[in-house]
Write a protein that holds these residues in place. Structure first.
Motif: not given
Length: 239
Positions: A84, A129-132, A159, A173, A177-178, A181, A237
């Motif tokens: 990333h 991408s916002r996540r894995s 992380e 992100k 989006e955060n 999460d 996160s």
């Protein structure tokens, strides 16, 4: 895509052990050939780099090759990567690098044995991408639940470690989006906990032997687990 003088690819994984060439060596040879032969009129496709060596070595090599293509070769390229941090190249080379990702999302319906599914949308979207989904795929492959849970916890710890030491790395992100999460590490820490984490980081950096390093990392992990237990999701996160 206009007419090009060559289409040069580094895709897949293969080795030639009978000739003394490992998978990583083949990857490097193919990449070297591209860098020596690509011109501004070439079209380059690279699917992953740096998987056959250490994380830091692999990232360094991937970054250098991507930047060489963008800043000096000036060729059109598709460069897929699991790093990333490479997304920061867009800010360093505006107009030359554009971040996009292929969309996917967890499926609503459970798969075989109650395992959550993964839905590939086969669409390109702007930004990284916002996540894995690495741990998710491991779960789909039927890994034991204990292994999946340990992998998820260890990923959260690493992380969080990045969040403290590097400010979270690439901004992968959006704020919206955060908000959906788990809370970011910095927002969950008390002053004492943050100081404990910073002290652990300093101890890791100054450790003279393996035992000292292990003790410092263990102290860091203890704080992360304490903070995670306080969150509704149970996971912190790195935003």
């Amino acid at each position: 895509i206009t007419v090009r003088d060559a289409v040069q690819c580094r895709v897949g994984a293969v080795d030639y052990l009978s000739s003394g060439l490992s998978t990583f060596m083949v990857e490097m040879l193919e990449s070297s050939a591209i860098l020596h032969n690509a011109t501004p009129r070439s079209f380059v496709i690279i699917d992953e780099l740096g998987r056959g060596t250490s994380t830091f070595d692999g990232f360094g090599i991937a970054w250098a090759i991507a930047e060489e293509l963008a800043a000096r070769k000036h060729c059109q390229a598709l460069f897929a990567s699991h790093f990333h941090e490479l997304c920061e190249l867009e800010g360093r080379h505006p107009g030359a690098v554009c971040n996009v990702h292929v969309t996917a999302e967890p499926a609503e319906a459970a798969g075989a044995g109650g395992t959550p599914g993964l839905k590939f949308l086969y669409k390109l979207a702007n930004g990284p991408s916002r996540r894995s989904f690495g741990v998710h795929v491991a779960q789909l492959a039927g890994m034991p639940k204990s292994v999946v849970e340990q992998a998820r916890g260890k990923a959260a710890e690493l992380e969080a470690f990045r969040d403290v030491t590097m400010g979270g790395g690439a901004n992968v992100k959006s704020e919206e989006e955060n908000a959906n999460d788990a809370p970011a590490l910095s927002s969950c820490l008390s002053a004492a906990e943050r100081q404990a984490l910073l002290s652990a980081v300093a101890a890791v950096q100054s450790a003279d032997d393996v035992s000292e390093n292990s003790e410092a990392l263990s102290a860091f992990a203890d704080v992360v687990r304490t903070v995670s237990a306080r969150t509704d999701a149970g996971v912190v996160s790195a935003a």
